[in-house]
Design a protein around this motif. Structure first.
Motif, short mmCIF file in Angstrom:
data_model
loop_
_atom_site.label_atom_id
_atom_site.label_comp_id
_atom_site.label_asym_id
_atom_site.label_seq_id
_atom_site.Cartn_x
_atom_site.Cartn_y
_atom_site.Cartn_z
N GLN A 24 -5.09 -4.49 5.01
CA GLN A 24 -5.13 -3.08 5.45
C GLN A 24 -4.32 -2.19 4.51
O GLN A 24 -4.73 -1.07 4.18
CB GLN A 24 -4.50 -3.04 6.83
N THR A 25 -3.18 -2.68 4.05
CA THR A 25 -2.31 -1.91 3.17
C THR A 25 -2.98 -1.70 1.81
O THR A 25 -2.95 -0.60 1.25
CB THR A 25 -0.94 -2.60 3.04
N LEU A 26 -3.61 -2.75 1.29
CA LEU A 26 -4.32 -2.62 0.00
C LEU A 26 -5.44 -1.59 0.12
O LEU A 26 -5.61 -0.73 -0.76
CB LEU A 26 -4.88 -3.97 -0.43
N LEU A 27 -6.20 -1.66 1.21
CA LEU A 27 -7.31 -0.71 1.42
C LEU A 27 -6.78 0.71 1.52
O LEU A 27 -7.35 1.64 0.95
CB LEU A 27 -8.06 -1.07 2.71
N HIS A 28 -5.69 0.88 2.23
CA HIS A 28 -5.09 2.20 2.40
C HIS A 28 -4.65 2.78 1.05
O HIS A 28 -4.88 3.95 0.75
CB HIS A 28 -3.92 2.11 3.37
N ILE A 29 -4.03 1.94 0.22
CA ILE A 29 -3.60 2.41 -1.11
C ILE A 29 -4.82 2.88 -1.90
O ILE A 29 -4.81 3.97 -2.49
CB ILE A 29 -2.85 1.29 -1.88
N ARG A 30 -5.89 2.10 -1.88
CA ARG A 30 -7.10 2.48 -2.63
C ARG A 30 -7.72 3.77 -2.09
O ARG A 30 -8.21 4.59 -2.86
CB ARG A 30 -8.12 1.35 -2.56
N GLU A 31 -7.67 3.95 -0.78
CA GLU A 31 -8.23 5.17 -0.17
C GLU A 31 -7.56 6.44 -0.69
O GLU A 31 -8.18 7.49 -0.74
CB GLU A 31 -8.03 5.13 1.35
N GLU A 35 3.63 -0.13 4.03
CA GLU A 35 2.54 0.73 4.51
C GLU A 35 3.02 2.11 4.96
O GLU A 35 2.27 3.07 4.95
CB GLU A 35 1.74 0.03 5.62
N LYS A 36 4.32 2.20 5.28
CA LYS A 36 4.86 3.48 5.77
C LYS A 36 4.93 4.56 4.70
O LYS A 36 5.03 5.75 5.02
CB LYS A 36 6.30 3.26 6.26
N TYR A 37 4.95 4.15 3.42
CA TYR A 37 5.26 5.13 2.37
C TYR A 37 4.11 5.39 1.40
O TYR A 37 4.30 6.06 0.38
CB TYR A 37 6.52 4.69 1.61
N ILE A 38 2.93 4.87 1.71
CA ILE A 38 1.79 4.99 0.79
C ILE A 38 1.47 6.46 0.49
O ILE A 38 1.37 6.86 -0.68
CB ILE A 38 0.55 4.27 1.37
N GLU A 39 1.31 7.26 1.52
CA GLU A 39 0.90 8.66 1.35
C GLU A 39 1.92 9.42 0.51
O GLU A 39 1.56 10.25 -0.32
CB GLU A 39 0.78 9.36 2.72
N ARG A 40 3.18 9.12 0.73
CA ARG A 40 4.24 9.84 0.03
C ARG A 40 4.19 9.58 -1.47
O ARG A 40 4.32 10.50 -2.28
CB ARG A 40 5.58 9.39 0.63
#
Ligand code: DX5
Ligand code: ZN
Length: 209
Positions: A94-101, A68-73
């Motif tokens: 939460q991590t899957l949702l964040h990636i999709r966002e 989850e720390k590196y999704i944005e990058r």
């Protein structure tokens, strides 16, 4: 077909990037941290270099703790598909949702010893699942035959839930098992050694297709 760049020639990476651009569908990029798996592959400088020349989408397979720390990058680099191992984080949903966002497609990965049923609560949050057909960590390992049954089981559950989740197979894929994998329900095949350790990568990619 997603050639794994782990098996590429890093002294002549541009040549292998062009092979994927001309013949395949995705770049499969394996990121290992030496903690989640007992191996270290490559990191952002290499992913960025490939991104600068890639004409096909990049499929990043994280074998790291706390993905989850590196999704944005990875999103900023222009990665299209980002996956992580189910047991690498305590917050998979939460991590899957964040990636999709971020606009990337989200994938969940499991090793051969983890039951496919462990994926079921998360399938509706996934765009794809990677079933490992070797234990994550190294290229060039032998394909595990139980994978076919796991694909069929997972495919049946995806259909039962009425979802559109693609199944990707990673490890030991070669022209002699690719048809059986597709027949079982796989839609994306990763291949490292079979492609890049051959004398004619384009021919192997076509044989896999
Ligand atoms: C293994 C990696 C694979 C690997 C596949 O941990 O996830 O993507 O590079 O390599 P081959 O096709 O050689 O098994
Ligand atoms: Zn991989």
């Amino acid at each position: 077909i997603a050639p794994s760049m782990l098996a590429a020639d890093f002294l002549h990476l541009a040549d292998d990037v062009n092979i994927v651009n001309r013949n395949a569908d995705l770049f499969h990029l394996d990121i290992m941290d030496g903690v989640f798996v007992p191996n270290i592959s490559y990191g952002f400088p290499v992913v960025e270099a490939i991104a600068s020349a890639a004409e096909k989408p990049m499929d990043v397979h994280l074998m790291i703790v706390q993905p989850e720390k590196y999704i944005e990058r990875f999103a900023r680099i222009g990665v299209s598909m980002l996956s992580f191992h189910l047991n690498a984080t305590d917050k998979p949903a939460q991590t899957l949702l964040h990636i999709r966002e971020t606009g990337m497609k989200a994938g969940l990965v499991i090793n051969p010893d983890m039951p496919v049923e462990s994926l079921y609560p998360y399938l509706h949050l996934c765009d794809y699942i990677i079933l490992m057909s070797v234990y994550a960590g190294f290229g060039g390992q032998k394909f595990i035959e139980e994978t076919y049954e796991r694909i069929r089981t997972l495919k049946a559950e995806i259909d039962r839930q009425g979802l559109n989740v693609k199944i990707e197979i990673d490890g030991g894929v070669c022209p002699s098992n690719s048809k059986a994998l597709i027949d079982a329900g796989a839609e994306i095949l990763v291949a490292g050694s079979a492609v890049f350790k051959s004398d004619d990568p384009a021919k192997v990619i076509n044989a896999l297709k």
